[in-house]
Design a protein around this motif. Structure first.
Motif, mmCIF file in Angstrom:
data_model
loop_
_atom_site.group_PDB
_atom_site.id
_atom_site.type_symbol
_atom_site.label_atom_id
_atom_site.label_comp_id
_atom_site.label_asym_id
_atom_site.label_seq_id
_atom_site.Cartn_x
_atom_site.Cartn_y
_atom_site.Cartn_z
ATOM 1 N N HIS A 115 44.673 37.529 40.430
ATOM 2 C CA HIS A 115 45.686 36.478 40.318
ATOM 3 C C HIS A 115 45.138 35.120 39.896
ATOM 4 C CE1 HIS A 115 48.833 39.038 41.917
ATOM 5 N NE2 HIS A 115 47.962 39.473 42.811
ATOM 6 N N ASN B 170 48.027 37.639 33.939
ATOM 7 C CA ASN B 170 47.359 36.414 34.385
ATOM 8 C C ASN B 170 46.160 36.069 33.506
ATOM 9 O OD1 ASN B 170 49.060 35.818 36.585
ATOM 10 N ND2 ASN B 170 47.971 37.250 37.897
ATOM 11 N N TYR C 282 47.215 41.688 36.292
ATOM 12 C CA TYR C 282 45.902 41.159 35.910
ATOM 13 C C TYR C 282 45.867 40.831 34.423
ATOM 14 C CZ TYR C 282 40.916 40.826 34.934
ATOM 15 O OH TYR C 282 39.681 40.386 34.505
ATOM 16 N N TYR D 242 54.093 38.135 46.751
ATOM 17 C CA TYR D 242 53.220 36.967 46.750
ATOM 18 C C TYR D 242 53.057 36.378 48.149
ATOM 19 C CZ TYR D 242 52.774 36.942 41.713
ATOM 20 O OH TYR D 242 52.457 37.287 40.424
#
Length: 237
Positions: free
Chosen positions: A129, A199, A196, A34
């Motif tokens: 994200h 999220n 993906y 991140y």
């Protein structure tokens, strides 16, 4: 940008791809992953404090110029979960036909990262994200100083909080979702989702819970349905 739900990677060009890792892969080194995502997608607004510390006015540079400035820091990191086997250490700054326009160029493999390619990379990463590009501009010098000082205070506060936390941000989200009725995965099966998928599920559940609460207000007569938009009257996005 479409078709990411069942992909493990997305091709930006024939030589550059974006990896869409699984949750289990990120758990191993979430902080580094991140941190690199932040470096890649950051706008000058996001980095106003860091830029101010080295004497750069965040309102005077654009996203790609910032990316080029911090590229060496990114290249020294393991970016395999973002760019796969793309070797960032091969890239050096270059100018297009002697002009003032800067690109990053890998002469060994004949790969170029210019503003357009960089913009596409950011678009995909933000979509994966759920990030939104933020690029606020101060109205004047006083407003700029206030924005920088406020951001500096916020960063210090977040650093203090991070020192006492026993879980990571991703772990917090996993714990929250696993204990939510709408989420059909447990602590083991969630690891097989791509980030993906994870999220997308997170934001869909947030919308669903918000919609349910909105409908409760409508049925109770505390919310006027005539004032709601068409999007607000559906939880399907």
């Amino acid at each position: 940008m479409k078709g990411l739900l069942y992909k493990n990677e997305y091709a930006i060009s024939d030589k550059i791809k974006i990896v869409i890792p699984k949750v289990r892969d990120l758990i191993k080194d979430e902080a580094s992953y991140y941190s690199n995502i932040t470096l890649i997608t950051a706008t000058p607004y996001d980095m106003m404090v860091q830029l101010d510390d080295i004497g750069i006015d965040f309102t005077k540079i654009d996203d790609f110029e910032l990316f080029c400035a911090i590229f060496n820091q990114l290249a020294e990191s393991d970016t395999s979960l973002i760019f796969g086997d793309l070797n960032l250490t091969n890239f050096i700054p270059a100018r297009i036909n002697g002009s003032d326009e800067i690109i990053l160029y890998d002469e060994i493999n004949d790969i170029t990262i210019d503003k357009t390619i960089y913009s596409q990379i950011c678009e995909v990463l933000r979509l994966i994200h759920g990030y939104k590009r933020v690029n606020k501009r101060p109205a004047n010098e006083e407003a700029k100083k206030f924005m920088i000082e406020r951001a500096r205070i916020k960063q210090k506060r977040e650093r203090r909080k991070s020192k006492i936390k026993t879980t990571t941000q991703l772990e917090d989200l996993i714990i929250s979702l696993v204990n939510t009725a709408e989420f059909p995965y447990n602590y083991q099966s969630v690891l097989d989702l791509t980030i993906y998928q994870f999220n997308s599920s997170l934001y869909q559940i947030i919308d669903k819970v918000r919609f349910d609460n909105l409908m409760i207000g409508c049925y109770a007569g505390t919310i006027d349905t005539d004032k709601l938009s068409k999007d607000e009257l559906s939880w399907i996005k």
